[in-house]
Enzyme design. Structure first.
Site, PDB file in Angstrom:
ATOM      1  N   THR A 151       0.847  -1.198   0.000  1.00 44.11           N
ATOM      2  CA  THR A 151       0.000   0.000   0.000  1.00 44.11           C
ATOM      3  C   THR A 151       0.881   1.247   0.000  1.00 44.11           C
ATOM      4  O   THR A 151       0.405   2.332   0.311  1.00 44.11           O
ATOM      5  CB  THR A 151      -0.907   0.033   1.258  1.00 44.11           C
ATOM      6  OG1 THR A 151      -0.085  -0.165   2.415  1.00 44.11           O
ATOM      7  CG2 THR A 151      -2.004  -1.010   1.212  1.00 44.11           C
ATOM      8  N   ARG A 201       4.145   2.273  -2.453  1.00 45.04           N
ATOM      9  CA  ARG A 201       4.360   2.783  -3.801  1.00 45.04           C
ATOM     10  C   ARG A 201       4.596   1.619  -4.760  1.00 45.04           C
ATOM     11  O   ARG A 201       5.311   0.670  -4.429  1.00 45.04           O
ATOM     12  CB  ARG A 201       5.587   3.706  -3.845  1.00 45.04           C
ATOM     13  CG  ARG A 201       5.318   5.116  -3.344  1.00 45.04           C
ATOM     14  CD  ARG A 201       4.366   5.889  -4.266  1.00 45.04           C
ATOM     15  NE  ARG A 201       4.066   7.226  -3.814  1.00 45.04           N
ATOM     16  CZ  ARG A 201       3.061   7.551  -2.987  1.00 45.04           C
ATOM     17  NH1 ARG A 201       2.280   6.613  -2.492  1.00 45.04           N
ATOM     18  NH2 ARG A 201       2.840   8.805  -2.665  1.00 45.04           N
ATOM     19  N   ASP A 218      -2.364  -2.066  -3.744  1.00 47.37           N
ATOM     20  CA  ASP A 218      -3.120  -0.821  -3.910  1.00 47.37           C
ATOM     21  C   ASP A 218      -2.365   0.142  -4.823  1.00 47.37           C
ATOM     22  O   ASP A 218      -2.902   1.158  -5.230  1.00 47.37           O
ATOM     23  CB  ASP A 218      -3.335  -0.166  -2.535  1.00 47.37           C
ATOM     24  CG  ASP A 218      -4.091   1.154  -2.638  1.00 47.37           C
ATOM     25  OD1 ASP A 218      -5.207   1.144  -3.212  1.00 47.37           O
ATOM     26  OD2 ASP A 218      -3.587   2.184  -2.166  1.00 47.37           O
ATOM     27  N   GLU A 235       0.424   3.834 -12.872  1.00 50.09           N
ATOM     28  CA  GLU A 235      -0.948   3.987 -12.374  1.00 50.09           C
ATOM     29  C   GLU A 235      -1.846   4.700 -13.369  1.00 50.09           C
ATOM     30  O   GLU A 235      -3.009   4.961 -13.076  1.00 50.09           O
ATOM     31  CB  GLU A 235      -0.930   4.698 -11.007  1.00 50.09           C
ATOM     32  CG  GLU A 235      -0.198   3.843  -9.984  1.00 50.09           C
ATOM     33  CD  GLU A 235      -0.368   4.283  -8.546  1.00 50.09           C
ATOM     34  OE1 GLU A 235      -0.792   5.419  -8.298  1.00 50.09           O
ATOM     35  OE2 GLU A 235      -0.066   3.447  -7.657  1.00 50.09           O
ATOM     36  N   HIS A 278      -5.085   2.660  -5.850  1.00 52.23           N
ATOM     37  CA  HIS A 278      -4.361   3.620  -4.995  1.00 52.23           C
ATOM     38  C   HIS A 278      -5.355   4.434  -4.140  1.00 52.23           C
ATOM     39  O   HIS A 278      -5.303   5.669  -4.109  1.00 52.23           O
ATOM     40  CB  HIS A 278      -3.490   4.559  -5.860  1.00 52.23           C
ATOM     41  CG  HIS A 278      -2.392   5.224  -5.080  1.00 52.23           C
ATOM     42  ND1 HIS A 278      -1.170   5.543  -5.607  1.00 52.23           N
ATOM     43  CD2 HIS A 278      -2.344   5.650  -3.786  1.00 52.23           C
ATOM     44  CE1 HIS A 278      -0.413   6.131  -4.698  1.00 52.23           C
ATOM     45  NE2 HIS A 278      -1.116   6.206  -3.583  1.00 52.23           N
TER      46      HIS A 278
HETATM   47  C1  3PG Z   1       0.136   9.661  -0.169  1.00 54.37           C
HETATM   48  O1  3PG Z   1       1.309   9.522  -0.500  1.00 54.37           O
HETATM   49  O2  3PG Z   1      -0.215  10.470   0.714  1.00 54.37           O
HETATM   50  C2  3PG Z   1      -0.918   8.804  -0.787  1.00 54.37           C
HETATM   51  O3  3PG Z   1      -0.343   7.935  -1.697  1.00 54.37           O
HETATM   52  C3  3PG Z   1      -2.037   9.605  -1.420  1.00 54.37           C
HETATM   53  O4  3PG Z   1      -1.533  10.437  -2.412  1.00 54.37           O
HETATM   54  P1  3PG Z   1      -2.449  11.397  -3.308  1.00 54.37           P
HETATM   55  O5  3PG Z   1      -2.174  12.780  -2.873  1.00 54.37           O
HETATM   56  O6  3PG Z   1      -2.010  11.146  -4.698  1.00 54.37           O
HETATM   57  O7  3PG Z   1      -3.877  11.024  -3.089  1.00 54.37           O
END
Ligand code: 3PG
Length: 320
Positions: free
Chosen positions: A229, A231, A255, A260, A287
């Site tokens: 969850t 990267r 996730d 992506e 994600h």
């Molecule tokens: C993060 O790193 O805080 C999460 O992966 C969510 O990222 P986002 O700003 O792309 O929603």
């Protein structure tokens, strides 16, 4: 007197702007923007707030002649050149405390879904297939869960796991003394040997890119479930599919992905994703782990507080 001008980009909760303005910053918020637009505007601003749509790269920092800070609403700093920022004296801030609980809850959800075949049996029922035997579950209780990266989200995940009666092993290259006698601090080899579930909570950088690759996966002794969850770039997805097919992994909850933008997947990337989708013990989400209604507000509020704390400290230093 204004404390400076801040450019807020992307979809960020209004609490951030309200707090910054209340403190004395002069803010502009552009939700729909592009790298080029930000590049053309940045010379006028003292601070920039981003999520993951704008890159804090060298050209942006060079264009930001009076830029003093880049603040990331959320956790991952992989799109900000932290080394160059340090060279230029630009302070970088983020707010992982705001979405750690969201990520931890979703990691638990993915884990339970895999163990009890929730997503798979739901898909089967939709296709008219009633199969109890094939979907017999495995209990989480009594298993050993290995956490790699014991920061904000890793520790939030651990706290939720405690109620399931599991043994928790944690490895963090940059941290020891986890402050909880129920969490066993171990080295990576030990974790690879004993964990039935391995969950990654580390940032993406040059050190961690493709850390989950064939040699790593071959070293796993318990055919664990893999949870990612953090990267997509920390895993070699081809190798993850290979490890699932070869039985080095018994399942995966993913996730995050290397690419992506699913509308831009190459033939080979699409082949790998289809391979994962065809696997009975893979759960995938787009994600969304850190993205909840609550975290949307929390990442904004916490980030604003950090910007204000940093600014008032630096003002106090200048005055003294
Ligand atoms: C993060 O790193 O805080 C999460 O992966 C969510 O990222 P986002 O700003 O792309 O929603």
């Amino acid at each position: 007197m204004s404390k400076g001008r801040v450019l807020i980009t992307e979809r960020i909760h209004p609490v951030l702007r309200a707090k910054l303005e209340n403190y004395g910053f002069d803010c502009t918020h552009i939700i729909e923007t592009s790298q080029n637009e930000v590049l053309s505007l940045i010379a006028e601003y003292d601070g920039l707030v981003v999520r993951s749509g704008i890159k804090g790269n060298k050209s942006l920092m060079d264009a930001g002649e009076r830029l003093k800070f880049i603040a990331r609403a959320g956790s991952g700093m992989d799109l900000i050149d932290l080394v160059y920022a340090k060279e230029k004296g630009i302070v970088c801030l983020n707010s992982p405390e705001g979405n750690k609980d969201a990520v931890a809850e979703q990691a638990i959800g993915m884990l339970l879904s895999l163990l009890h075949h929730i997503a798979r049996s739901d898909r089967q029922l939709r296709d008219g297939k009633w199969s109890r035997l094939e979907n017999r579950g495995t209990e989480l209780g009594g298993k050993t869960v290995g956490i790699i990266g014991y920061g904000n989200t890793g520790s939030a995940f651990a706290m939720r796991l405690l109620s399931f009666g599991v043994r928790i092993l944690a490895y963090d290259k940059y941290r020891s003394d986890f402050g909880n006698y129920l969490i066993e601090e171990v080295d990576l080899e030990h974790l690879k040997q004993e964990a039935d579930v391995i969950s990654f909570h580390i940032p993406l950088n040059e050190e961690t890119r493709h850390i989950i690759d064939a040699p790593f996966l071959k070293g796993l002794q318990q055919q664990p479930l893999l949870l990612n969850t953090s990267r997509g770039g920390i895993m070699n997805t081809v190798d993850v599919l290979w490890a699932l097919n070869e039985g080095y992994l018994s399942g995966a909850g993913l996730d995050v992905f290397e690419n992506e933008r699913w509308d831009t997947l190459s033939e080979s990337e699409l082949g790998v994703i289809k391979g994962l989708q065809a696997h009975g013990r893979v759960v995938m989400t787009p994600h969304t782990a850190g993205v909840t209604f609550e975290s949307f507000e929390k990442v904004g509020a916490i980030l604003a507080d950090k910007i204000i704390a940093w600014h008032s400290e630096s003002e106090a230093e200048t005055e003294s």
